[in-house]
Design a protein around this motif. Structure first.
Motif, PDB file in Angstrom:
ATOM      1  N   MET A   1       9.083 -22.579 -10.027  1.00 40.42           N
ATOM      2  CA  MET A   1      10.536 -22.460 -10.118  1.00 40.42           C
ATOM      3  C   MET A   1      11.002 -22.827 -11.514  1.00 40.42           C
ATOM      4  O   MET A   1      10.610 -22.174 -12.455  1.00 40.42           O
ATOM      5  N   PRO A   2      11.777 -23.877 -11.680  1.00 45.39           N
ATOM      6  CA  PRO A   2      12.256 -24.026 -13.059  1.00 45.39           C
ATOM      7  C   PRO A   2      11.185 -24.497 -14.029  1.00 45.39           C
ATOM      8  O   PRO A   2      10.312 -25.294 -13.673  1.00 45.39           O
ATOM      9  N   LEU A   3      11.279 -23.979 -15.248  1.00 47.16           N
ATOM     10  CA  LEU A   3      10.446 -24.428 -16.360  1.00 47.16           C
ATOM     11  C   LEU A   3      11.373 -25.222 -17.276  1.00 47.16           C
ATOM     12  O   LEU A   3      12.324 -24.677 -17.833  1.00 47.16           O
ATOM     13  N   VAL A   4      11.090 -26.524 -17.369  1.00 50.88           N
ATOM     14  CA  VAL A   4      12.004 -27.441 -18.046  1.00 50.88           C
ATOM     15  C   VAL A   4      11.348 -27.969 -19.314  1.00 50.88           C
ATOM     16  O   VAL A   4      10.217 -28.474 -19.258  1.00 50.88           O
ATOM     17  N   ALA A   5      12.040 -27.856 -20.441  1.00 46.26           N
ATOM     18  CA  ALA A   5      11.553 -28.497 -21.664  1.00 46.26           C
ATOM     19  C   ALA A   5      12.248 -29.854 -21.779  1.00 46.26           C
ATOM     20  O   ALA A   5      13.473 -29.944 -21.677  1.00 46.26           O
ATOM     21  N   LEU A   6      11.434 -30.888 -21.969  1.00 40.27           N
ATOM     22  CA  LEU A   6      11.961 -32.256 -22.131  1.00 40.27           C
ATOM     23  C   LEU A   6      11.609 -32.707 -23.536  1.00 40.27           C
ATOM     24  O   LEU A   6      10.433 -32.885 -23.865  1.00 40.27           O
ATOM     25  N   THR A   7      12.641 -32.829 -24.370  1.00 42.98           N
ATOM     26  CA  THR A   7      12.358 -33.197 -25.750  1.00 42.98           C
ATOM     27  C   THR A   7      13.168 -34.429 -26.155  1.00 42.98           C
ATOM     28  O   THR A   7      13.984 -34.936 -25.387  1.00 42.98           O
ATOM     29  N   GLY A   8      12.905 -34.910 -27.349  1.00 40.19           N
ATOM     30  CA  GLY A   8      13.565 -36.117 -27.844  1.00 40.19           C
ATOM     31  C   GLY A   8      12.733 -36.651 -28.994  1.00 40.19           C
ATOM     32  O   GLY A   8      11.545 -36.338 -29.106  1.00 40.19           O
ATOM     33  N   GLY A   9      13.351 -37.434 -29.845  1.00 35.21           N
ATOM     34  CA  GLY A   9      12.630 -38.007 -30.972  1.00 35.21           C
ATOM     35  C   GLY A   9      11.570 -38.994 -30.498  1.00 35.21           C
ATOM     36  O   GLY A   9      11.522 -39.357 -29.319  1.00 35.21           O
ATOM     37  N   ILE A  10      10.759 -39.411 -31.433  1.00 36.70           N
ATOM     38  CA  ILE A  10       9.709 -40.381 -31.098  1.00 36.70           C
ATOM     39  C   ILE A  10      10.337 -41.642 -30.485  1.00 36.70           C
ATOM     40  O   ILE A  10      11.385 -42.099 -30.955  1.00 36.70           O
ATOM     41  N   PHE A  99       1.333 -23.899 -17.898  1.00 40.79           N
ATOM     42  CA  PHE A  99       2.529 -23.582 -17.102  1.00 40.79           C
ATOM     43  C   PHE A  99       2.184 -22.481 -16.094  1.00 40.79           C
ATOM     44  O   PHE A  99       2.539 -22.563 -14.923  1.00 40.79           O
ATOM     45  N   ARG A 100       1.511 -21.442 -16.606  1.00 41.43           N
ATOM     46  CA  ARG A 100       1.177 -20.299 -15.734  1.00 41.43           C
ATOM     47  C   ARG A 100       0.309 -20.744 -14.581  1.00 41.43           C
ATOM     48  O   ARG A 100       0.524 -20.366 -13.427  1.00 41.43           O
ATOM     49  N   GLU A 101      -0.681 -21.588 -14.909  1.00 47.22           N
ATOM     50  CA  GLU A 101      -1.617 -22.059 -13.885  1.00 47.22           C
ATOM     51  C   GLU A 101      -0.860 -22.814 -12.785  1.00 47.22           C
ATOM     52  O   GLU A 101      -1.091 -22.578 -11.594  1.00 47.22           O
ATOM     53  N   ALA A 102       0.062 -23.697 -13.182  1.00 49.13           N
ATOM     54  CA  ALA A 102       0.821 -24.491 -12.194  1.00 49.13           C
ATOM     55  C   ALA A 102       1.673 -23.578 -11.328  1.00 49.13           C
ATOM     56  O   ALA A 102       1.757 -23.761 -10.106  1.00 49.13           O
ATOM     57  N   LEU A 103       2.290 -22.570 -11.949  1.00 49.91           N
ATOM     58  CA  LEU A 103       3.195 -21.699 -11.185  1.00 49.91           C
ATOM     59  C   LEU A 103       2.420 -20.744 -10.297  1.00 49.91           C
ATOM     60  O   LEU A 103       2.897 -20.357  -9.232  1.00 49.91           O
ATOM     61  N   GLU A 104       1.190 -20.393 -10.722  1.00 49.02           N
ATOM     62  CA  GLU A 104       0.360 -19.537  -9.863  1.00 49.02           C
ATOM     63  C   GLU A 104      -0.105 -20.320  -8.638  1.00 49.02           C
ATOM     64  O   GLU A 104      -0.171 -19.790  -7.540  1.00 49.02           O
ATOM     65  N   ARG A 105      -0.402 -21.620  -8.866  1.00 50.34           N
ATOM     66  CA  ARG A 105      -0.840 -22.466  -7.732  1.00 50.34           C
ATOM     67  C   ARG A 105       0.272 -22.585  -6.708  1.00 50.34           C
ATOM     68  O   ARG A 105       0.053 -22.495  -5.514  1.00 50.34           O
ATOM     69  N   ASP A 106       1.496 -22.818  -7.207  1.00 51.16           N
ATOM     70  CA  ASP A 106       2.640 -22.959  -6.306  1.00 51.16           C
ATOM     71  C   ASP A 106       3.903 -22.532  -7.058  1.00 51.16           C
ATOM     72  O   ASP A 106       4.399 -23.265  -7.915  1.00 51.16           O
ATOM     73  N   ARG A 108       6.839 -22.637  -6.387  1.00 59.14           N
ATOM     74  CA  ARG A 108       8.036 -23.493  -6.246  1.00 59.14           C
ATOM     75  C   ARG A 108       7.969 -24.738  -7.125  1.00 59.14           C
ATOM     76  O   ARG A 108       8.901 -25.541  -7.155  1.00 59.14           O
ATOM     77  N   THR A 109       6.841 -24.908  -7.825  1.00 57.48           N
ATOM     78  CA  THR A 109       6.666 -26.113  -8.648  1.00 57.48           C
ATOM     79  C   THR A 109       7.736 -26.234  -9.729  1.00 57.48           C
ATOM     80  O   THR A 109       8.104 -25.249 -10.359  1.00 57.48           O
ATOM     81  N   VAL A 110       8.196 -27.466  -9.940  1.00 51.80           N
ATOM     82  CA  VAL A 110       9.027 -27.764 -11.106  1.00 51.80           C
ATOM     83  C   VAL A 110       8.058 -28.152 -12.230  1.00 51.80           C
ATOM     84  O   VAL A 110       7.311 -29.128 -12.102  1.00 51.80           O
ATOM     85  N   VAL A 111       8.048 -27.358 -13.290  1.00 57.60           N
ATOM     86  CA  VAL A 111       7.139 -27.627 -14.416  1.00 57.60           C
ATOM     87  C   VAL A 111       7.951 -28.221 -15.563  1.00 57.60           C
ATOM     88  O   VAL A 111       8.983 -27.666 -15.965  1.00 57.60           O
ATOM     89  N   VAL A 112       7.485 -29.356 -16.070  1.00 55.46           N
ATOM     90  CA  VAL A 112       8.188 -30.059 -17.143  1.00 55.46           C
ATOM     91  C   VAL A 112       7.269 -30.134 -18.360  1.00 55.46           C
ATOM     92  O   VAL A 112       6.128 -30.601 -18.250  1.00 55.46           O
ATOM     93  N   ASP A 125      11.275 -19.150 -26.351  1.00 59.15           N
ATOM     94  CA  ASP A 125      12.300 -19.881 -25.609  1.00 59.15           C
ATOM     95  C   ASP A 125      12.331 -19.474 -24.140  1.00 59.15           C
ATOM     96  O   ASP A 125      13.275 -18.831 -23.680  1.00 59.15           O
ATOM     97  N   PRO A 126      11.285 -19.847 -23.399  1.00 60.47           N
ATOM     98  CA  PRO A 126      11.233 -19.416 -21.997  1.00 60.47           C
ATOM     99  C   PRO A 126      11.905 -20.390 -21.026  1.00 60.47           C
ATOM    100  O   PRO A 126      11.790 -20.222 -19.820  1.00 60.47           O
ATOM    101  N   TRP A 127      12.620 -21.396 -21.527  1.00 61.63           N
ATOM    102  CA  TRP A 127      13.053 -22.520 -20.684  1.00 61.63           C
ATOM    103  C   TRP A 127      14.249 -22.180 -19.815  1.00 61.63           C
ATOM    104  O   TRP A 127      15.196 -21.541 -20.260  1.00 61.63           O
ATOM    105  N   ASP A 128      14.201 -22.658 -18.571  1.00 64.55           N
ATOM    106  CA  ASP A 128      15.378 -22.592 -17.707  1.00 64.55           C
ATOM    107  C   ASP A 128      16.347 -23.711 -18.049  1.00 64.55           C
ATOM    108  O   ASP A 128      17.548 -23.594 -17.799  1.00 64.55           O
ATOM    109  N   LEU A 129      15.807 -24.801 -18.588  1.00 62.74           N
ATOM    110  CA  LEU A 129      16.652 -25.948 -18.897  1.00 62.74           C
ATOM    111  C   LEU A 129      16.023 -26.728 -20.051  1.00 62.74           C
ATOM    112  O   LEU A 129      14.809 -26.957 -20.046  1.00 62.74           O
ATOM    113  N   VAL A 130      16.840 -27.115 -21.013  1.00 59.78           N
ATOM    114  CA  VAL A 130      16.365 -28.000 -22.079  1.00 59.78           C
ATOM    115  C   VAL A 130      17.030 -29.363 -21.872  1.00 59.78           C
ATOM    116  O   VAL A 130      18.261 -29.475 -21.889  1.00 59.78           O
ATOM    117  N   VAL A 131      16.199 -30.380 -21.643  1.00 58.03           N
ATOM    118  CA  VAL A 131      16.684 -31.742 -21.438  1.00 58.03           C
ATOM    119  C   VAL A 131      16.339 -32.552 -22.685  1.00 58.03           C
ATOM    120  O   VAL A 131      15.190 -32.536 -23.138  1.00 58.03           O
TER     121      VAL A 131
END
Ligand SMILES: CC(C)(COP(=O)(O)OP(=O)(O)OC[C@H]1O[C@@H](n2cnc3c(N)ncnc32)[C@H](O)[C@@H]1O)[C@@H](O)C(=O)NCCC(=O)NCCS
Ligand SMILES: Nc1ncnc2c1ncn2[C@@H]1O[C@H](COP(=O)(O)OP(=O)(O)OP(=O)(O)O)[C@@H](O)[C@H]1O
Length: 205
Positions: A1-10, A99-106, A108-112, A125-131
């Motif tokens: 399901m959603p592919l989420v990018a989680l970013t932030g400085g060090i 990412f592909r491997e996780a989504l092929e397994r399931d 509905r997985t939320v991939v972060v 830029d394949p992200w559904d959400l950038v956090v």
């Protein structure tokens, strides 16, 4: 399901957020960990680093001397760009495979994707959400000194080698304020998880 990018400085708190999301059921791909795997002895990335920066970047057992390479690349923009050009395409490809491997397994997985340098390498830029995990640079520098034993000069050099807070915030769909206590970070993370797991965030078609 959603592919989420989680970013932030060090030291912004990405791992704290990613660990919480993983404990709730997300599959987390950690870019720093992928880099470390690609830098193991015998891997093409490590051979390319030794070619570009010299055998002096390797320890006696053939592994990467991270402190030596860090001292070079966080003091010199041109050297860092050379390292990035070697490492980043390989990390991007391997992470996308995961990412592909996780989504092929399931499906509905939320991939972060826990990735410090998203703004800096944003060709794809394949992200559904950038956090964005956000704590001001001075907070992050204080954490690096207090919690990771860095000198203040080293901490400032790392922060300066990354995109500014403004540039990161400009690409955020969601911001998690990580300048408070850890409980505050986790409460915001749990609220995000509720939305992610209920399908409230851009399901991929
Ligand atoms: C220079 C290296 C050997 C230093 O290793 P070290 O163990 O000290 O740090 P580590 O890899 O754990 O990274 C810690 C943090 O430093 C920051 N950082 C790492 N590399 C970079 C970089 N090229 N530019 C800016 N910040 C960076 C990130 O915030 C990262 O989370 C290593 O960071 C490296 O190979 N970096 C290049 C790959 C890269 O860009 N990784 C980050 C995202 S994919
Ligand atoms: N409000 C907060 N939210 C998150 N972490 C916090 C907070 N307050 C203090 N910390 C501490 O700051 C540090 C943040 O480190 P963490 O590894 O989560 O950051 P990171 O963004 O993943 O760093 P890196 O880019 O180096 O991988 C941890 O030691 C954490 O306990």
């Amino acid at each position: 399901m959603p592919l989420v990018a989680l970013t932030g400085g060090i030291a912004s708190g990405k791992s704290t957020i990613a660990d919480r999301l993983a404990s709730r059921g997300a599959v987390v791909v950690d870019a720093d960990a992928v880099v470390r795997e690609l830098q193991q002895p015998g891997m093409p990335v490590l051979l390319a680093i030794a070619d570009a920066f010299g055998e002096g970047m390797l320890l006696a057992d053939g592994s990467l001397d991270r402190a030596a390479l860090g001292a070079v690349v966080f003091a010199d923009d041109e050297a860092r760009q050379r390292l990035n050009a070697i490492v980043h395409p390989a990390v991007a490809a391997e992470s996308a495979r995961r990412f592909r491997e996780a989504l092929e397994r399931d499906p509905r997985t939320v991939v972060v994707y826990d990735v410090p340098l998203l703004v800096e390498a944003r060709a794809d830029d394949p992200w559904d959400l950038v956090v964005v995990a956000h704590a001001p640079a001075e907070t992050r520098i204080a954490r690096l000194v207090a919690l990771r034993g860095m000198t203040e000069a080293d901490a400032r050099a790392r922060v300066a080698s990354q995109a500014s807070d403004e540039r990161r915030l400009a690409i955020a769909d969601e911001v998690i304020d990580t300048d408070g206590d850890v409980e505050h970070t986790l409460a915001q993370t749990d609220a995000l998880w509720e939305r992610l797991s209920s399908g409230d965030v851009g399901a991929r078609s």
